[in-house]
Design an enzyme around this catalytic site. Structure first.
Site, short mmCIF file in Angstrom:
data_model
loop_
_atom_site.label_atom_id
_atom_site.label_comp_id
_atom_site.label_asym_id
_atom_site.label_seq_id
_atom_site.Cartn_x
_atom_site.Cartn_y
_atom_site.Cartn_z
CD GLN D 111 -2.35 1.79 2.20
OE1 GLN D 111 -1.27 1.23 3.48
NE2 GLN D 111 -3.26 1.54 3.15
CB SER D 114 2.26 6.64 5.38
OG SER D 114 0.90 6.30 5.93
CB SER D 146 4.87 -3.82 5.73
OG SER D 146 2.54 -3.53 5.76
CD GLU D 229 -4.98 0.51 7.21
OE1 GLU D 229 -5.37 1.25 6.72
OE2 GLU D 229 -4.04 0.18 7.56
CD GLU D 362 -2.55 10.98 19.51
OE1 GLU D 362 -2.01 9.79 18.20
OE2 GLU D 362 -2.11 10.53 19.86
#
Lengths: 367, 392, 367, 392
Positions: D111, D114, D146, D229, D362
């Site tokens: 994936q 990010s 990953s 996910e 958060e």
């Protein structure tokens, strides 16, 4: 293991909730709680007589509803949500469960019948702070001249017309049925932290009583363990009220030109509380589902210790996040804070319960 | 002006004004007139412009002579908040008229800032002051007003122009609490008592001569008041176990049978943090004494509130069965809050107010984050809009 | 009681900080920490020889700086802030304080001189996890054939050329001076959680040693109590680095079109941390100021237990609030997390220290 | 389609495909082609549109027959994230080409969302995809990827129009990880190992036929991936003490001499919360089974992360002297994370990632507060501005 609510439980919940919504609004509770009669016995008679909450887990053959502890737990959730001042814990949970543990014949059966209709209200004459597994109390003695002795901090005693009293006599421990209206019994209401479940002190000075045949020690033990398991559900209901009410207030309240609930620090605290409540609810359902079963003690201690902490946390956040208004007598938040704090003590504080739990799950303490 | 000169001045005053042979009020007035009330105030207003720290020299001399004090806790709002504000923003007439009876305690003061709709957001205050002739008519509601029922004067934040953004439309007044348009009602708290009041103003009259600062300058004036409030809170040195931790440790020592291992570690942890807070207070005063107060002071109240709440919650748990009791729910109007004069349940409930009163812990965290740590402010939506258009 | 920093202390701090800023940047520390020589002995020689940090609290008549524990604490604050891998705790605090507790003549005096110049590095051969007040260790025996036995988890031992070894012989306990470079001593570096203050295990198999005359037990006791008091200052420095670095990062880092540091939930957490740090600093200063005084043990236990918690909390918040980058090896946050966690264990974990503190402040445990 | 029919179908398949006598890959391909891979997928794509819950029936039959599985943990990203997204947004050609080797494990997926500058704020991704002929040239950097070093394909979120507001300028691609413009570097973590990678793209080529969804629709496509996910994480039932609490309780039981009263209560409290979390997970699965998943699920990962961190921190303290040690700092590239295969220090450090990976705690709190509790959003400053003008 079923941790959900059944349809029947949902129906029971909504009957109870409807009644409490109509008859136990915070303003009415507040007005009552400093009066001579802080318990709402009229409401209680309706709950017992019409909704049938006071003999839920009494078997049908004994004139009860034949439901399980799960349904009792659902009623406690709703009572926790409303902090209605009715003697459910004292009469329908503690006293009733104790009576179910002795031979359910004769006077025990008669009392069960009277409690089930709401025609009579009982209290189990033990301190509300008694922990499950405690030894049979020795404060009251059964003598040839009647009962003598004293018990402090008895929940719902001021509302009771009859007491179920653990007393030790020449033949050993027994549960006694003791009418309140007699010279030998003095029930003194205490100034209670919890305004909506006041406690009272009781002294016995030659009180006339009817001893009940049957295994008094295991009956009392069963009452304490059951109440420990089920009080967790009251704490879940209470915590949920606190969370829901706070969320609603913070959506509405504006400061700095914004709804206060849009401030991230408050949102995060409420999200954390939501997470705690998810654990509390699962553990309380598990405890109710496990009453009488193999895992009963572990699940009762787990749920009560956890839900005690969560309820106090929820009530404290409710007061704090309401700001000034939450500190006032006229806002109901304090009723929940006081109940939560008293519930934390009831049947053992969380730390004391964890100490009881440890050996049961093979977590021995330091040598 | 050094300590020695000041000590002589105090002694000279005492030689002319023997406290044992004088009426208390006469003595206090004379002390004020001699400039020994608050030595850092200007001459003629109870002081003579000396360094603030030197006040301790005067106090020591007067205390040694058995002089009466002005009962500072009773008139704390006047001394701590009204007086510095009057000094900074008052006219000469206002200073002359107000400061002497304030200091002697002849006139008690209260603070009229918070409103039901303006708590943390004080600048959103909606109490209206409408110009009428040579004064103002004030209508609105204030809340959490301590001493309102005994006060002669109130320092009042009121909205004089709702069309301006919220900070710009405020003015600051001195309100005569005996005005017929002012009604004071006790406000009962969760403890059962009523330390505070609600104050309802209906067309209350304030002469323009009782305005402090310019019209529209109220927020700036109020900042002076609030800054002094923060200085005043939590300033006193205490001995070890002097605060609530002492009461809780006492309960622990008196109740060996209720101790558990779990409670033991919690108590020692609380004791450690309470003692560290006390040390931090000492450190702060040492910094003040050498003239460089550190930013840590802003966190003291936050920590104090949290500790008071944890300690009192702990004590109720420790007491177990006795924690189910309360001492007294009677509606009372205490002059002072004294944690140690009541029982554990009271301490538990009263401590909940510590994180609300005098600035909520949430607002304090914002202040620390922005003013001390320098973190950026959140996007603001309320500072440029006319006050009347703000959502509420 | 003086809880401030004196001008002299401020000067000392800035000398140390300047040197560490120039010579102990995180990238250099990272590169070193997995190497054969994780200690930076060159930096240490400069700190000892030029700044004079290694004999600070050694009296002038013994060739030291004649300063107090307060100055040692200031150096530890700076070392905590930089996590520079120098053997200050092992050599200048633990070993040196132990040496000052025995008769400071002959070999003890010679070793003090060598340590003071940085010409030699010592370690006190006790586990870093040893609590103050512990009994004199019995793991090493002084026999006719030299020292025999083993010690685990000795801080800074891998950097030491000489060991101060508590050993029990026929005449009772004594401290021994033991050169590392001999066949009878094997120092085995351990894989350490704390990369910047690695520990080592030591075994003695007939090691040649010089026993030191003097009160070994009280000397060791004094070293442990002093280190307990002073390590709190290292933890304050470490926590302050974590707070400062996190604040700086959050001012700079943007997400959702805003500096991340403008999000209220994060601001509140950092404000809370700031409040904790204020308590930590006051207690650490108090502990440093109290070394050797009446309140020394109470203040050491108070400061170390509190600062341990604060440092771990600060380091954990530092990692979390840095988000992903804080989880990487290349960012220095983990060096602080590892040091904080190891410091929490060093000289006793907070809970164990609180248990030691309780009787000293009249807070007895359950009966 | 009910359980009985399905069971028969599985048995019939097994009667024709004996796992003991077949090549593993041939068997898996045959299973896919028989519609027994994921029964809720459409016919021809490994399923036949049955109810998702029925999958368990198939698994039970195949397991009983000793059939090989597709090593689901190794190819979790493909199964859990890429596949549902391809199913929802892919063209027929894409589905036909990609799903079968994804499911059999022949092609591993990773994936690529990010970025160093877009972590919590994924929609701010800055990796650029520039149109060139019948495809795109991609340049940028992704992180925390990953399986990137073993992956054939990556699901990629890239910016196709920097002039639009950030959510509108994204598109979603399938990137060939073997493209010469793609470089994968291991990313070492605080544990010493490198579970993840950084992926650098320099003019990497993506044919337009590898786009999922419309140009500019990338954010919506990515939402599907992310929702799946969240479903995938924390879904497995565990026995009592099945998670990290079991390791810690084991350390406790094995170390009677290191126990203290303080640690005892902490451990029991952690045990209670871990067990309650497990019960909450069971409750969630019971809700799912009757078709009404409660909102509590969103809080599970939050609680899981906190507990893992508290438990592992506790364990290091319990171990005291041994907590000063670590097992191994060697840079390794583990295929799977296994808390129980390493020691306490590793657990402590690795658990720090639990509140970062897969959405920080958060961000999860924001989501719970807004989507579950219905609290209002904060004022947004980033949603209407062109992406290129956002501060960063």
């Amino acid at each position: 293991m079923n941790l959900l609510y059944s349809d029947i439980e949902d129906q029971l919940r909504s009957s109870v909730r409807d009644l409490l919504t109509a008859r136990a609004q915070p303003s009415a509770i507040l007005a009552r709680c400093e009066s001579e009669q802080p318990h709402d016995l009229e409401l209680w008679r309706t709950l017992a007589g019409e909704v049938g909450v006071s003999a839920l887990h009494v078997p049908e053959e004994l004139g009860g509803q034949g439901a399980s502890a799960r349904e009792v737990a659902v009623v406690l959730e709703e009572l926790g949500r409303s902090v209605a001042p009715v003697p459910f814990l004292g009469s329908a949970v503690l006293a009733t469960t104790a009576l179910l543990g002795v031979e359910p014949t004769g006077p025990a059966r008669e009392l069960l019948d009277a409690l089930g209709t709401g025609g009579s209200v009982a209290a189990l004459a033990i301190s509300l702070a008694t922990m499950p597994g405690s030894p049979f109390p020795s404060g009251v003695e059964a003598t040839g001249d009647g009962l003598r002795g004293a018990v402090r901090a008895v929940a719902d005693a001021a509302a009771a017309d009859v007491l179920v009293v653990p007393a030790v006599g020449p033949d050993g421990p027994a549960l006694h049925v003791v009418p309140v209206a007699q010279a030998g019994v003095v029930v003194t209401p205490a100034v209670s932290l919890d305004l909506t479940r006041p406690i009272a002190d009781i002294s016995f000075d030659g009180a006339t009583s009817t001893p009940l045949p049957g295994a008094a020690e295991s009956a009392l033990d069963s009452a304490l363990w059951t109440a420990t398991a089920l009080l967790a559900s009251e704490q879940v209901g209470l915590a949920e009220w606190c969370l829901t009410t706070t969320v609603a207030y913070l959506k509405d309240r504006h400061q700095f030109g914004r709804p206060v609930g849009s401030f991230q620090a408050l949102k995060h605290r409420l999200a954390d509380l939501f997470g705690e409540l998810a654990l509390a609810r699962a553990s309380a359902r598990h405890a109710a589902d496990s009453v009488g079963g193999e895992d009963a003690r572990v699940s009762a201690l787990l749920a009560n210790s956890l839900c005690s902490e969560v309820a106090v946390h929820a009530a404290e956040e409710c007061v704090q996040l309401h700001g000034g208004i939450g500190m006032t007598w006229e806002h109901p938040a304090h009723l929940y804070l006081k109940r939560a704090k008293a519930d934390q003590i009831a049947l053992g504080t969380p730390g004391r319960l964890r100490a009881l739990l440890a050996p049961l799950v093979d977590l021995p303490g330091p040598r | 002006m050094n300590a020695e000169t000041l000590r002589e001045r105090a002694r000279e005053f005492l030689s002319k004004n023997d406290p044992s042979g004088m009426d208390r009020l006469d003595f206090l007035r004379a002390r004020f007139d001699a400039g020994l009330a608050w030595v850092h105030f200007p001459e003629g207003l109870g002081g003579f412009g000396a360094a603030r720290e030197l006040q301790t020299v005067v106090e020591a001399e007067l205390e040694a002579a058995g002089a009466p004090d002005n009962d500072p806790r009773r008139i704390g709002i006047g001394l701590g908040m009204a007086a510095p504000t009057i000094l900074a923003f008052g006219t000469d007439e206002q200073k002359q008229r107000l400061l002497r009876p304030l200091w002697t305690g002849e006139e008690v003061w209260c603070q009229l800032f918070s409103e039901p709709g303006a708590g943390s957001d004080l600048a959103a205050a909606g109490t209206r002051a409408v110009r009428e002739g040579d004064g103002w008519r004030v209508t609105g509601q204030k809340v959490w007003t301590s001493s309102a029922h005994t006060a002669r004067w109130g320092i009042l934040l009121a909205r004089t122009d709702p069309d301006l953004p919220k900070h710009a439309g405020l003015s600051y007044f001195v309100l005569d609490m005996t005005d017929p348009g002012v009604e004071v009602r006790p406000l009962r708290q969760i403890t059962g008592e009523a330390e505070f009041n609600e104050v309802f103003m209906t067309q209350a009259w304030v002469p323009d001569s009782n305005r402090l600062g310019e019209v529209g300058e109220g927020w700036r004036v109020a900042q002076t008041t609030l800054m002094n409030e923060r200085i005043a809170i939590g300033g006193r040195p205490t001995p070890r176990e002097g605060g609530m931790v002492g009461a809780v440790a006492g309960t622990w020592r008196a109740n060996p049978d209720r101790r558990t291992p779990e409670l033991h570690d919690r108590l020692v942890d609380l004791w450690v943090r309470a003692e560290a807070l006390r040390l931090a207070g000492i450190r702060l005063r040492q910094q003040l004494a050498v003239g460089s107060p550190g930013p840590e002071g802003s966190a003291m109240k936050l920590t104090f509130a949290r500790l008071a709440q944890e300690l009192s919650g702990f004590e109720v748990e420790l007491l177990a069965e006795d924690g189910l009791r309360y001492d007294d729910w009677t509606l009372r109007r205490p002059d002072l809050v004294d944690f140690n004069g009541r029982e554990a349940g009271y301490r538990y409930l009263r401590a909940k107010g510590n994180s609300i009163e005098g600035g909520t812990s949430e607002v304090l965290r914002n202040i620390i984050a922005e003013r001390v740590l320098g973190l950026p402010a959140e996007p603001r939506v309320d500072t440029k809009v006319p006050w009347k258009d703000l959502p509420r």
